[in-house]
Each structure stands twice: as C-alpha cells, then as structure tokens.
Design a protein around this motif. Structure first.
Motif, short mmCIF file in Angstrom:
data_model
loop_
_atom_site.label_atom_id
_atom_site.label_comp_id
_atom_site.label_asym_id
_atom_site.label_seq_id
_atom_site.Cartn_x
_atom_site.Cartn_y
_atom_site.Cartn_z
N GLN A 93 0.84 -1.21 0.00
CA GLN A 93 0.00 0.00 0.00
C GLN A 93 0.87 1.25 0.00
OE1 GLN A 93 -3.52 0.01 2.42
NE2 GLN A 93 -3.24 2.16 2.95
N THR A 94 1.94 1.24 0.76
CA THR A 94 2.83 2.41 0.82
C THR A 94 3.40 2.73 -0.56
OG1 THR A 94 3.40 1.86 3.10
CG2 THR A 94 4.86 3.36 1.95
N SER A 95 3.86 1.70 -1.25
CA SER A 95 4.44 1.94 -2.58
C SER A 95 3.37 2.40 -3.58
CB SER A 95 5.14 0.69 -3.10
OG SER A 95 4.22 -0.37 -3.27
N GLU A 98 2.78 6.06 -2.84
CA GLU A 98 3.91 6.86 -3.33
C GLU A 98 3.90 6.96 -4.85
OE1 GLU A 98 7.28 4.92 -1.61
OE2 GLU A 98 6.94 5.82 0.36
N ALA A 99 3.47 5.90 -5.53
CA ALA A 99 3.40 5.93 -6.99
C ALA A 99 2.34 6.92 -7.47
CB ALA A 99 3.09 4.54 -7.54
N LEU A 100 1.36 7.20 -6.62
CA LEU A 100 0.34 8.20 -6.95
C LEU A 100 0.76 9.60 -6.51
CD1 LEU A 100 -2.90 6.25 -5.94
CD2 LEU A 100 -1.93 6.55 -8.21
N HIS A 101 2.01 9.73 -6.03
CA HIS A 101 2.58 11.01 -5.59
C HIS A 101 1.80 11.59 -4.41
CE1 HIS A 101 5.14 10.69 -9.04
NE2 HIS A 101 4.10 10.65 -9.85
N LEU A 102 1.45 10.71 -3.47
CA LEU A 102 0.77 11.12 -2.25
C LEU A 102 1.61 10.70 -1.06
CD1 LEU A 102 -2.85 9.86 -3.03
CD2 LEU A 102 -2.04 12.21 -3.18
N THR A 103 1.28 11.24 0.10
CA THR A 103 1.86 10.75 1.34
C THR A 103 0.81 9.88 2.03
OG1 THR A 103 1.08 12.62 2.65
CG2 THR A 103 3.26 12.84 1.60
N GLU A 104 1.26 9.07 2.98
CA GLU A 104 0.32 8.22 3.72
C GLU A 104 -0.72 9.08 4.44
OE1 GLU A 104 0.05 4.77 4.46
OE2 GLU A 104 1.38 4.40 2.77
N GLN A 105 -0.29 10.22 4.97
CA GLN A 105 -1.20 11.10 5.70
C GLN A 105 -2.27 11.68 4.78
OE1 GLN A 105 2.18 11.35 5.82
NE2 GLN A 105 2.57 10.62 7.91
#
Length: 182
Positions: A93-95, A98-105
């Motif tokens: 999920q983290t990757s 990140e591939a969508l250029h978002l942060t987890e927050q």
C-alpha cells in the motif's frame, strides 16, 4: 489428511491451506504473506499502468476494491507474524500511495485510505467486540471465554490467559489475546 504440529520452535509438517490462508508449522506466516504478495503485486502493477487515465480518487477506489479484500481476508491469520514479515504487506500500500505522488497522511485524510496496520487492528478489535456481544460462532465463544477472576473493568471482560504464558512471550504479545486488553 496430513499431520501438522504447530509450534514456534519445533513445528513440523508441510505448509497447510486452511480456509484459503496458508499456515506454516512454525507460525511465521511468511509463506502466506509471500503468496499474498505474489497475487497482489501484479494487480497493483496493472492498476498503476492506468494512472494516466484515472483520477487519484479513482485510483484509490480501485485499490480499495481490488486489493483490500485480499488483504483483509488474511489479516486475522497474519496478524501475529513478526513486524518484519507484516511490513512486506504494508509496503504494498505504501508503494502504491507513493506511486500516486501522495503521502500516507494525505491518502488517509483526503481519500480515507487507512494504513494496513490500523485496518488490521480495527478488524481484530471488531472481531473481539462481536465475541463480547455473542454475535459469533459457539466455538469462538468457547475459545474466548469471559474472565471469572480478573479484576473487572466492566461486566464483559474476556480472559486474556496472561497468567498461563511462561514461554514465547513475544508470540503472545502479537496474538489476539493482547488486543483484548485494549
């Protein structure tokens, strides 16, 4: 049929499939996690190839639709694995985020894409809550009995079996029983 001895140190037998999840004799759950990753990684790659066509909200919705079902089906079985093994699942999920250029927050606050560790904990707490309300199978009610002699915080304390643990405290700390205290 096969003989399987489940034990963290001396487990014996071959990996077994129980209700769709792979259980290894030493309860590391690494085989189940690896199998799950081998199923989900191609799905995630295929979805990411389409990110130029869909909006970020649609991409998050696709992840929730096509990936979360697999992850949540196995979350109860793999929840007692070590953090090193579970982090492999969390990295999917983290990757993706990140591939969508978002942060987890941002993914959590703006798109309601909660981290997998939080979703696992909420799911297991909901599982315990259903047991307390007796909305579960009778075998589960027998497995998680109400406490008889513990100091009662309320009228429905479940037994944690903490006094019975003499060995493998780390395995116990990752088990369903420690979540009862929450």
């Amino acid at each position: 049929e096969q003989l399987l001895i489940l034990h963290p140190n001396v487990g014996e037998g071959e990996v077994a499939k129980l209700l769709g999840c792979f259980i290894d004799p030493k309860l590391t759950m690494s085989h189940a996690v690896d199998k799950l990753i081998s199923i989900l990684r191609p799905k995630i790659k295929a979805m990411l190839r389409m990110r130029g066509i869909y909006s970020t909200a649609d991409m998050i919705a696709q992840f929730k639709t096509h990936v979360w079902g697999f992850l949540e089906y196995h979350s109860g079985a793999i929840s007692h694995a070590t953090q090193q093994i579970i982090s492999k699942i969390d990295r999917l999920q983290t990757s993706y985020v990140e591939a969508l250029h978002l942060t987890e927050q941002v993914a959590f606050l703006d798109y309601n894409l909660a981290p997998q560790c939080l979703r696992r904990d909420i799911g297991l707490l909901g599982f315990i809550h259903k047991r307390v309300l007796n909305q579960c199978h009778p075998a589960l009610a027998e497995f998680l009995p109400f406490s008889q002699n513990a100091p009662r915080c309320h009228d429905k304390d479940l037994e944690t079996f903490m006094v019975c643990v003499h060995f493998h405290r780390n395995l116990y700390k990752r088990s369903l029983f420690t979540r009862i205290n929450v």
